[in-house]
Design a protein around this motif. Sequence first.
Motif, PDB file in Angstrom:
ATOM      1  N   SER A   6      31.838  37.119  31.406  1.00 44.66           N
ATOM      2  CA  SER A   6      32.515  36.985  32.697  1.00 44.66           C
ATOM      3  C   SER A   6      33.843  37.736  32.638  1.00 44.66           C
ATOM      4  O   SER A   6      34.237  38.230  31.578  1.00 44.66           O
ATOM      5  N   ASP A   7      34.523  37.791  33.778  1.00 47.30           N
ATOM      6  CA  ASP A   7      35.822  38.449  33.837  1.00 47.30           C
ATOM      7  C   ASP A   7      36.960  37.445  33.910  1.00 47.30           C
ATOM      8  O   ASP A   7      38.074  37.776  34.290  1.00 47.30           O
ATOM      9  N   TYR A   8      36.689  36.194  33.535  1.00 44.44           N
ATOM     10  CA  TYR A   8      37.750  35.183  33.498  1.00 44.44           C
ATOM     11  C   TYR A   8      37.656  34.332  32.239  1.00 44.44           C
ATOM     12  O   TYR A   8      38.000  33.158  32.239  1.00 44.44           O
ATOM     13  N   ASN A   9      37.190  34.958  31.154  1.00 44.97           N
ATOM     14  CA  ASN A   9      37.081  34.215  29.888  1.00 44.97           C
ATOM     15  C   ASN A   9      38.203  34.572  28.916  1.00 44.97           C
ATOM     16  O   ASN A   9      38.179  34.136  27.769  1.00 44.97           O
ATOM     17  N   ASN A  10      39.184  35.359  29.361  1.00 43.13           N
ATOM     18  CA  ASN A  10      40.402  35.568  28.583  1.00 43.13           C
ATOM     19  C   ASN A  10      41.549  34.834  29.268  1.00 43.13           C
ATOM     20  O   ASN A  10      41.386  34.306  30.370  1.00 43.13           O
ATOM     21  N   GLY A  11      42.693  34.845  28.643  1.00 51.40           N
ATOM     22  CA  GLY A  11      43.843  34.154  29.224  1.00 51.40           C
ATOM     23  C   GLY A  11      44.443  34.928  30.378  1.00 51.40           C
ATOM     24  O   GLY A  11      43.876  34.986  31.466  1.00 51.40           O
ATOM     25  N   ASP A 198      39.804  39.780  59.272  1.00 51.26           N
ATOM     26  CA  ASP A 198      40.717  38.790  59.834  1.00 51.26           C
ATOM     27  C   ASP A 198      41.346  37.901  58.774  1.00 51.26           C
ATOM     28  O   ASP A 198      42.405  37.312  59.004  1.00 51.26           O
ATOM     29  N   VAL A 199      40.696  37.807  57.641  1.00 54.76           N
ATOM     30  CA  VAL A 199      41.257  37.071  56.507  1.00 54.76           C
ATOM     31  C   VAL A 199      40.530  37.534  55.253  1.00 54.76           C
ATOM     32  O   VAL A 199      39.321  37.797  55.273  1.00 54.76           O
ATOM     33  N   PHE A 200      41.274  37.685  54.173  1.00 56.94           N
ATOM     34  CA  PHE A 200      40.680  38.019  52.885  1.00 56.94           C
ATOM     35  C   PHE A 200      41.564  37.421  51.805  1.00 56.94           C
ATOM     36  O   PHE A 200      42.644  36.901  52.086  1.00 56.94           O
ATOM     37  N   TYR A 201      41.065  37.442  50.583  1.00 53.89           N
ATOM     38  CA  TYR A 201      41.968  37.033  49.512  1.00 53.89           C
ATOM     39  C   TYR A 201      41.907  37.990  48.343  1.00 53.89           C
ATOM     40  O   TYR A 201      40.923  38.691  48.129  1.00 53.89           O
ATOM     41  N   ILE A 202      43.038  38.040  47.652  1.00 55.97           N
ATOM     42  CA  ILE A 202      43.220  38.919  46.507  1.00 55.97           C
ATOM     43  C   ILE A 202      43.067  38.069  45.258  1.00 55.97           C
ATOM     44  O   ILE A 202      43.904  37.213  44.963  1.00 55.97           O
ATOM     45  N   GLY A 203      41.984  38.294  44.544  1.00 60.78           N
ATOM     46  CA  GLY A 203      41.690  37.463  43.384  1.00 60.78           C
ATOM     47  C   GLY A 203      42.626  37.728  42.225  1.00 60.78           C
ATOM     48  O   GLY A 203      42.852  38.883  41.840  1.00 60.78           O
ATOM     49  N   GLY A 204      43.167  36.674  41.655  1.00 57.06           N
ATOM     50  CA  GLY A 204      43.965  36.782  40.448  1.00 57.06           C
ATOM     51  C   GLY A 204      43.268  36.207  39.234  1.00 57.06           C
ATOM     52  O   GLY A 204      43.408  36.719  38.126  1.00 57.06           O
ATOM     53  N   THR A 205      42.475  35.156  39.440  1.00 63.65           N
ATOM     54  CA  THR A 205      41.813  34.470  38.326  1.00 63.65           C
ATOM     55  C   THR A 205      40.995  35.431  37.487  1.00 63.65           C
ATOM     56  O   THR A 205      41.001  35.366  36.250  1.00 63.65           O
ATOM     57  N   LYS A 206      40.272  36.341  38.159  1.00 61.04           N
ATOM     58  CA  LYS A 206      39.417  37.288  37.449  1.00 61.04           C
ATOM     59  C   LYS A 206      40.144  38.575  37.094  1.00 61.04           C
ATOM     60  O   LYS A 206      39.587  39.433  36.404  1.00 61.04           O
ATOM     61  N   ILE A 207      41.388  38.733  37.566  1.00 63.06           N
ATOM     62  CA  ILE A 207      42.068  40.009  37.390  1.00 63.06           C
ATOM     63  C   ILE A 207      43.493  39.791  36.876  1.00 63.06           C
ATOM     64  O   ILE A 207      44.479  40.008  37.576  1.00 63.06           O
ATOM     65  N   GLY A 208      43.571  39.268  35.658  1.00 61.58           N
ATOM     66  CA  GLY A 208      44.830  39.276  34.944  1.00 61.58           C
ATOM     67  C   GLY A 208      45.679  38.025  35.021  1.00 61.58           C
ATOM     68  O   GLY A 208      46.659  37.902  34.282  1.00 61.58           O
ATOM     69  N   ALA A 209      45.358  37.084  35.906  1.00 63.33           N
ATOM     70  CA  ALA A 209      46.142  35.854  36.015  1.00 63.33           C
ATOM     71  C   ALA A 209      45.463  34.717  35.264  1.00 63.33           C
ATOM     72  O   ALA A 209      44.256  34.745  35.026  1.00 63.33           O
ATOM     73  N   LEU A 210      46.251  33.710  34.898  1.00 62.56           N
ATOM     74  CA  LEU A 210      45.650  32.492  34.360  1.00 62.56           C
ATOM     75  C   LEU A 210      44.795  31.818  35.421  1.00 62.56           C
ATOM     76  O   LEU A 210      43.721  31.292  35.140  1.00 62.56           O
ATOM     77  N   CYS A 211      45.289  31.843  36.647  1.00 63.00           N
ATOM     78  CA  CYS A 211      44.584  31.287  37.797  1.00 63.00           C
ATOM     79  C   CYS A 211      45.310  31.765  39.038  1.00 63.00           C
ATOM     80  O   CYS A 211      46.451  32.212  38.965  1.00 63.00           O
ATOM     81  N   GLY A 212      44.653  31.668  40.169  1.00 60.19           N
ATOM     82  CA  GLY A 212      45.341  31.951  41.417  1.00 60.19           C
ATOM     83  C   GLY A 212      44.648  32.975  42.295  1.00 60.19           C
ATOM     84  O   GLY A 212      44.094  33.969  41.802  1.00 60.19           O
TER      85      GLY A 212
END
Length: 343
Positions: A6-11, A198-212
């Motif tokens: 996965s892309d969220y198995n590191n810190g 009309d609405v979107f979100y910018i993923g952090g959990t999978k892209i470099g953040a601990l979560c968010g």
Amino acid sequence: MVSFASDYNNGAHPKVLQHLIDTNSESSESYGDDIWSRHAREMIRQACHCPDADIFFLVGGTQTNATVIDGVLTGYEGVIAVSTGHINVHESGAIEANGHKIITLPSHDGKMWASDLEQFHTSFFADPVYEHMVIPGIVYITLPTELGTMYKAAEIEKLHELCQAYEVPLFIDGARLGYGLMSDECDFDLPWLARHCDVFYIGGTKIGALCGEAVVFPHNNAPRHFFNIIKQHGALLAKSRLAGVQFDALFTDGLYFQISRHAIDMAMRLRTIFLDAGFTLKDSSTNQQFVILTKKHLEQLRKVIDFETWEPLDNDRVLCRFVTSWATTDDDLSALAAALQSL
């Protein structure tokens, strides 16, 4: 063991961690009023070219999808998604738990076709008893899709035009948004995307953040009292700095896009390694690569490489998913190449 599961198995990216450390001793306001959240929101507005955007930070993707969809819809409305959409397959009924039906359309390599959306709306409102049915109230797509495929600008533009005609918002799940935007097949940028939904979100959990995740209503169009809606869903961070500091780091000096591009470069090299070894892959220009393995090869490879089985294709072949991320290294790819040579 080397992992492509996965892309969220590191810190978290070192610069994100360092920013958390550097700001740790400072006191701050709560519930989104801390200085780092305010600064991060401003940088995201600048990156989107949307100076009036409403931006909210939540913790994870399922929480974000459920909160946004429930916040936009009334009790008698449902959400349109393709059958392979994340909210329909991998979110444990989170949308239905809020009382909203998922209205599914066919999936075309993970994508929604505008023609299917148009046909559905035409047929739905032609039914004389449609008021007895669940009313379509929002359209949901993922970018990239669950199968690693990318929408072209023309495809999103048509979906957005239809949504405007039907007076329903277009919601883009961007848990892997950076990896999509940095794909070689992507023919649009973040400001263009912000203008066409009309609405979107910018993923952090999978892209470099601990979560968010950073939820963006680009046109100052957040639902009324969305702050209260977030809190009602148990999604409001009292210690809001946790997300704010991380997105502050990710949107400083283009870090978010740099590390997303790194994952794409690693994915293309991973793809070449499999192709050179004689394996067949599905088309994907993003950080998710889908490889066809025999059951024998699958069992041998998973002894040294961690990856995900996606679906059986027949009695002997299985579609498997290999995912790169901001944290994938040259050594990881070398280990994969060596493992394939030993099969």
